[in-house]
Design an enzyme around this catalytic site. Sequence first.
Site: not given
Length: 342
Positions: A158, A195, A282, A193
């Site tokens: 990120h 996200h 995740d 991931d």
Amino acid sequence: MKTFYADEQKRHDPKAFLSMGAQRSNPEQPERVERLLAGARAAGSTIHRPASYGLGPIAAVHTPEYIEFLTHIFERWQRMEGASAEVIPNIHPFARNGSYPAGAAGQAGYHMADTACPISAETFDSACWSAWSAVAATEAVLSGEPAAYALCRPPGHHAFADVAGGFCFFNNSAIAAQRLRATASRVAILDVDLHHGNGTQGIFYNRADVLTVSLHADPSRFYPFFWGHADERGETAGIGYNYNLPLPRKSGDAEFLEALDHAIRRIQAFAPDALVVALGLDAFEGDPFGGLSVTTPGFARIAEAIARLGLPTVIVQEGGYLCDALGDNLTAFLTGFAGASA
């Protein structure tokens, strides 16, 4: 497969996390390291300490202005009367054109996308060692290892060239990809991931030498919200070199593997010389974020499909939060990858 990790990475211990307007315990905890190390060892991986590579590999993808900010912001923040124990911005600019704030509070807003990346006294050092773990794994692959795993904590995908966000400070996957470019004409980054890897996308969005591909929960109602949509294809020289595959919430193994097949076909069409896997665990059905429903055996199947690309591969740890199966999910992935590569 070798694993690269330094104990300094555990020192970053964030406390605060603002979610839906409420302050909560930050889920990016040092305990993640112990679970992941156990998972790597269970897969037969040997643990190696990275060297200190200095700021050069980090500065290859991050701006000097941002690196200087991260180096000194905690000390500067503590000099402000009434400042919190951690650096957490209270303002985020809706435009970042021209002017640059002089004070610590303004610069924190300028360089931190959200409240999920608090900075403490140990953050900068931990982030450096996390990045150096990615560099060490990359160097192992450049030296002939078919694959290597970087246990990067704090994570990185990120983080933009000059912005922290979502628990991330230095973009370890981007650092690995840029390092691979020393000998590889083209590098692909495959982000699996939960996200979207918005920072990674942003760093390479105008480039044609690095293909960025991301499978993730649909950001229409899920972090990072403003990036990760299917129509984001790149800009200028990078048009057609970014490929997003957003998945409906709670998608499981079948849906993820179907999307992965599309991702792999795009990577094959790019014909890269090397691959970076931004490995988020995740997406697991039992992860605290609860966005997707990949199973532990599903991670093995994901790894097997990626390994069949037959590319020199740097596996960089991204998300994956505290749950009983965190280490098992890493074991499944590394074992699956090694088995399919044999």
